[in-house]
Design a protein around this motif. Structure first.
Motif, PDB file in Angstrom:
ATOM      1  N   LEU A 187       0.849  -1.183   0.000  1.00 13.44           N
ATOM      2  CA  LEU A 187       0.000   0.000   0.000  1.00 13.44           C
ATOM      3  C   LEU A 187       0.890   1.240   0.000  1.00 13.44           C
ATOM      4  N   TYR A 188       0.933   1.921  -1.137  1.00 18.74           N
ATOM      5  CA  TYR A 188       1.661   3.185  -1.227  1.00 18.74           C
ATOM      6  C   TYR A 188       0.751   4.312  -0.725  1.00 18.74           C
ATOM      7  N   TYR A 189       1.364   5.350  -0.196  1.00 17.08           N
ATOM      8  CA  TYR A 189       0.598   6.479   0.321  1.00 17.08           C
ATOM      9  C   TYR A 189       0.783   7.689  -0.589  1.00 17.08           C
ATOM     10  N   PHE A 190      -0.320   8.295  -0.947  1.00 16.65           N
ATOM     11  CA  PHE A 190      -0.330   9.396  -1.897  1.00 16.65           C
ATOM     12  C   PHE A 190      -1.160  10.531  -1.312  1.00 16.65           C
ATOM     13  N   GLN A 191      -0.641  11.739  -1.402  1.00 10.73           N
ATOM     14  CA  GLN A 191      -1.349  12.918  -0.909  1.00 10.73           C
ATOM     15  C   GLN A 191      -1.833  13.749  -2.087  1.00 10.73           C
ATOM     16  N   PRO A 192      -3.146  13.758  -2.359  1.00  9.29           N
ATOM     17  CA  PRO A 192      -3.649  14.556  -3.480  1.00  9.29           C
ATOM     18  C   PRO A 192      -3.376  16.031  -3.262  1.00  9.29           C
ATOM     19  N   GLY A 193      -3.035  16.713  -4.355  1.00 11.88           N
ATOM     20  CA  GLY A 193      -2.772  18.139  -4.272  1.00 11.88           C
ATOM     21  C   GLY A 193      -3.602  18.939  -5.243  1.00 11.88           C
ATOM     22  N   ASP A 194      -4.579  18.303  -5.866  1.00 18.09           N
ATOM     23  CA  ASP A 194      -5.397  18.967  -6.877  1.00 18.09           C
ATOM     24  C   ASP A 194      -6.860  18.643  -6.602  1.00 18.09           C
ATOM     25  N   ARG A 195      -7.677  19.656  -6.415  1.00 15.94           N
ATOM     26  CA  ARG A 195      -9.080  19.419  -6.085  1.00 15.94           C
ATOM     27  C   ARG A 195      -9.833  18.751  -7.232  1.00 15.94           C
ATOM     28  N   ASP A 196      -9.362  18.932  -8.463  1.00 17.47           N
ATOM     29  CA  ASP A 196     -10.033  18.335  -9.614  1.00 17.47           C
ATOM     30  C   ASP A 196      -9.649  16.878  -9.840  1.00 17.47           C
ATOM     31  N   LEU A 197      -8.690  16.386  -9.077  1.00 16.94           N
ATOM     32  CA  LEU A 197      -8.322  14.974  -9.181  1.00 16.94           C
ATOM     33  C   LEU A 197      -9.504  14.113  -8.748  1.00 16.94           C
ATOM     34  N   GLN A 198      -9.808  13.072  -9.515  1.00 16.74           N
ATOM     35  CA  GLN A 198     -10.920  12.180  -9.159  1.00 16.74           C
ATOM     36  C   GLN A 198     -10.388  10.828  -8.717  1.00 16.74           C
ATOM     37  N   VAL A 199     -10.703  10.471  -7.482  1.00 18.23           N
ATOM     38  CA  VAL A 199     -10.287   9.178  -6.949  1.00 18.23           C
ATOM     39  C   VAL A 199     -11.152   8.084  -7.568  1.00 18.23           C
ATOM     40  N   ILE A 200     -10.501   7.024  -8.032  1.00 17.42           N
ATOM     41  CA  ILE A 200     -11.197   5.887  -8.638  1.00 17.42           C
ATOM     42  C   ILE A 200     -11.364   4.769  -7.618  1.00 17.42           C
ATOM     43  N   ALA A 201     -10.345   4.539  -6.787  1.00 14.32           N
ATOM     44  CA  ALA A 201     -10.409   3.478  -5.779  1.00 14.32           C
ATOM     45  C   ALA A 201      -9.562   3.887  -4.583  1.00 14.32           C
ATOM     46  N   ARG A 202      -9.956   3.378  -3.409  1.00 11.22           N
ATOM     47  CA  ARG A 202      -9.257   3.671  -2.158  1.00 11.22           C
ATOM     48  C   ARG A 202      -8.996   2.374  -1.410  1.00 11.22           C
ATOM     49  N   ALA A 203      -7.988   2.415  -0.538  1.00  7.34           N
ATOM     50  CA  ALA A 203      -7.739   1.343   0.411  1.00  7.34           C
ATOM     51  C   ALA A 203      -7.338   1.994   1.724  1.00  7.34           C
ATOM     52  N   GLU A 204      -8.037   1.633   2.792  1.00  7.56           N
ATOM     53  CA  GLU A 204      -7.808   2.242   4.097  1.00  7.56           C
ATOM     54  C   GLU A 204      -7.855   3.766   3.988  1.00  7.56           C
ATOM     55  N   ASN A 205      -8.778   4.244   3.161  1.00  6.92           N
ATOM     56  CA  ASN A 205      -9.042   5.668   2.904  1.00  6.92           C
ATOM     57  C   ASN A 205      -7.918   6.369   2.155  1.00  6.92           C
ATOM     58  N   HIS A 206      -6.907   5.641   1.698  1.00  9.47           N
ATOM     59  CA  HIS A 206      -5.856   6.234   0.864  1.00  9.47           C
ATOM     60  C   HIS A 206      -6.197   5.999  -0.608  1.00  9.47           C
ATOM     61  N   PRO A 207      -6.047   7.011  -1.465  1.00  7.89           N
ATOM     62  CA  PRO A 207      -6.237   6.763  -2.892  1.00  7.89           C
ATOM     63  C   PRO A 207      -5.229   5.729  -3.401  1.00  7.89           C
ATOM     64  N   VAL A 208      -5.711   4.743  -4.132  1.00 10.89           N
ATOM     65  CA  VAL A 208      -4.817   3.778  -4.777  1.00 10.89           C
ATOM     66  C   VAL A 208      -4.968   3.810  -6.297  1.00 10.89           C
ATOM     67  N   MET A 209      -5.981   4.544  -6.773  1.00 11.55           N
ATOM     68  CA  MET A 209      -6.116   4.783  -8.210  1.00 11.55           C
ATOM     69  C   MET A 209      -6.849   6.102  -8.374  1.00 11.55           C
ATOM     70  N   TRP A 210      -6.341   6.955  -9.273  1.00 15.80           N
ATOM     71  CA  TRP A 210      -6.953   8.254  -9.477  1.00 15.80           C
ATOM     72  C   TRP A 210      -6.668   8.731 -10.888  1.00 15.80           C
ATOM     73  N   GLU A 211      -7.335   9.812 -11.271  1.00 16.58           N
ATOM     74  CA  GLU A 211      -7.225  10.301 -12.651  1.00 16.58           C
ATOM     75  C   GLU A 211      -7.476  11.796 -12.663  1.00 16.58           C
ATOM     76  N   ARG A 212      -6.829  12.469 -13.590  1.00 22.27           N
ATOM     77  CA  ARG A 212      -7.040  13.903 -13.743  1.00 22.27           C
ATOM     78  C   ARG A 212      -6.809  14.312 -15.193  1.00 22.27           C
ATOM     79  N   ARG A 213      -7.368  15.447 -15.566  1.00 28.52           N
ATOM     80  CA  ARG A 213      -7.137  15.999 -16.896  1.00 28.52           C
ATOM     81  C   ARG A 213      -5.800  16.740 -16.906  1.00 28.52           C
ATOM     82  N   TRP A 214      -5.074  16.651 -18.034  1.00 26.10           N
ATOM     83  CA  TRP A 214      -3.810  17.357 -18.204  1.00 26.10           C
ATOM     84  C   TRP A 214      -3.801  17.936 -19.608  1.00 26.10           C
ATOM     85  N   GLY A 215      -4.083  19.229 -19.723  1.00 24.60           N
ATOM     86  CA  GLY A 215      -4.256  19.819 -21.038  1.00 24.60           C
ATOM     87  C   GLY A 215      -5.456  19.175 -21.719  1.00 24.60           C
TER      88      GLY A 215
END
Length: 481
Positions: A187-215
């Motif tokens: 389980l890697y730990y990731f700290q989101p820094g963008d409000r527009d980031l959309q979490v796809i899946a979580r484990a123990e309330n940590h995001p483990v898959m996410w997605e965002r627009r880039w250009g």
């Protein structure tokens, strides 16, 4: 033919067949960039960080949808060489491309293509000044010393209940097509820094898959998949496959639950709205078409291009298998299949037939528990929750008067300690109590009573186990046993 010419002719034919096969391969192309760069400086008590990438397994997961090229040479990060690839997958560790290579990757994604980082791939490209912004946050810890076992929650929800949402709770199409699952993984730990980031899946309330627009493109990360066992987890495989398909432009379609209808139903208009169950990355209109009906002597199926499905029930019992093709704005198609069972006489759970409706007295503020339809959808993972008030009720309209003698309740932890089961032909004219529980203990309640004839049945809750919560049910099922 000369014995010297025959091998040459066979070689030419083989080369021609190979070139034709390549020309006919219209699948989107995916580049898997792999390998390890120089290990970063580390504390003396820790060994150098190395990793195995299992690229063959990654390719096997994806090969039914896309053409995969696995490359371990950073020179591929060139605008001309990247151009054919819809998705670049970083399955790597500590890769440090040159500034020109990083700029080529950046332009590739900004111009409309996609980047997906897998597991330790989140720790490549750290020498890019734009990388933290690109992936939407910071890697802040991990991996754990030994793989642990945990639940992966495939909903974009935050695990607290105080009425304020830090991010919209909308579910991403990638995870909407599968349920929660258990994983044994790092389980890697990731700290989101963008409000527009959309979490796809979580484990123990940590995001483990996410997605965002880039250009004009997309960036996605999946930090699960430490080893071969983790990559062979069906839940992981579905997340990876759905993620790449969605990034490449395929519509992702949620599974369609099998339907049950009455043989005398006749015309069933709006039996299914498939447009609610499918999405692609362009969020544009999708096109729906019938790919096949096995059992058209049981039902006629009508599907318009917008995904509205109607049925004409022929009046005989049987099962039809319906396959629907969904074409996205990039011309790529996905298919989904489901069964339509036609019964002359209802059996099993009477509340699972088409046309049955559920109503409730109130709902909790959270979006994922507001839908009364969760009571009769046959999905053990969805539930309804009421507001924290007594009394509260959940009612099922069976669509017609039927005989039944059993009600089954599947409670969440927020269960009723005192409740009634009531029946009615017309709720406006009153209810009749057929069962009273005064010391409920939650879990599964199967309630038997003398056979009744009624159209409506409800659970009327009078007292809750946990005062600060409402009542919460996964299923309200009705049987005649």
């Amino acid at each position: 033919m000369s014995p010297f010419k025959r091998p040459m002719m066979l070689a030419l034919l083989a080369l021609l067949a190979l070139s034709q096969a390549r020309a006919a391969d219209t699948r989107p192309k995916v580049l898997v960039l792999t390998g390890s760069g120089p290990s970063l400086p580390h504390a003396q008590q820790y060994p150098p960080w190395v990793h195995e990438f299992q690229n063959e397994e990654v390719a096997r997961i994806l090969e039914d949808s896309v053409h995969v090229d696995v490359v371990g040479d950073l020179s591929v990060l060139d605008e001309a060489r990247l151009a054919p690839y819809e998705v670049v997958v970083s399955n790597s560790l500590f890769l440090t491309p040159t500034p020109a290579q990083l700029e080529a990757l950046r332009n590739h994604v900004t111009g409309g293509k996609a980047l997906l980082t897998l597991h330790s791939g989140i720790l490549s490209f750290l020498n890019a000044d734009f990388y933290e912004e690109m992936i939407g946050g910071l890697f802040i810890g991990g991996p754990t010393k030994d793989p642990g076992t945990f639940d992966v929650v495939t909903e974009n929800m935050e695990f607290w209940y105080y009425g304020y949402a830090f991010r919209p709770a909308r579910r991403h199409p990638v995870s909407a097509a599968l349920g929660d699952f258990e994983a044994t993984d790092e389980l890697y730990y990731f700290q989101p820094g963008d409000r527009d980031l959309q979490v796809i899946a979580r484990a123990e309330n940590h995001p483990v898959m996410w997605e965002r627009r880039w250009g004009s493109g997309r960036v996605m990360s999946l930090v699960l998949g430490h080893d071969l066992r983790a990559k062979r987890n069906p839940g992981y495989r579905a997340l990876l496959r759905n993620g790449v398909r969605w990034l490449a432009g395929y519509p992702v379609v949620q599974p369609v639950r099998d339907m049950r209808v009455d043989a005398d139903a006749g015309r069933v208009e709006g039996a299914l709205d498939l447009a609610r169950l499918a999405a692609d990355r362009e969020t544009g209109p999708l096109e729906f078409s019938l790919a096949g009906v096995d059992g058209d002597d049981v039902v006629d199926v009508h599907l318009d291009r917008r995904g509205r499905l109607d049925l004409d029930v022929r009046g005989r019992e049987g099962v039809a298998t319906v396959t629907v093709a969904v074409r996205g704005s990039r011309g790529l198609a996905s298919t989904v299949a489901f069964k339509v069972a036609v019964d002359a006489r209802r059996h099993g759970d009477l509340a699972r037939y088409h046309g049955v409706r559920a109503q409730v007295s109130s709902v909790e503020a959270r979006d994922d528990v507001k839908d009364a339809g969760h009571l009769v959808d046959g999905d053990p993972a969805t539930r309804w929750a009421s507001a924290s008030v007594d009394p509260s009720w959940a009612m099922v309209d069976l669509g017609r008067t039927l005989a039944f003698n059993t009600v089954a309740l599947h409670w969440d932890e927020a269960f009723a300690t005192r409740y009634e089961i009531q029946v009615s032909d017309d709720p406006a004219r009153g209810w009749r109590t057929v069962f009273t529980e005064s010391d409920g203990d939650g879990g599964h309640d199967e309630i038997r009573f003398p056979t009744v004839q009624a159209r409506h049945v409800r659970m009327l809750g009078h007292r809750r186990k946990v005062p600060q919560w409402g009542y919460s049910l996964y299923e309200l099922a009705v049987y005649n046993r």
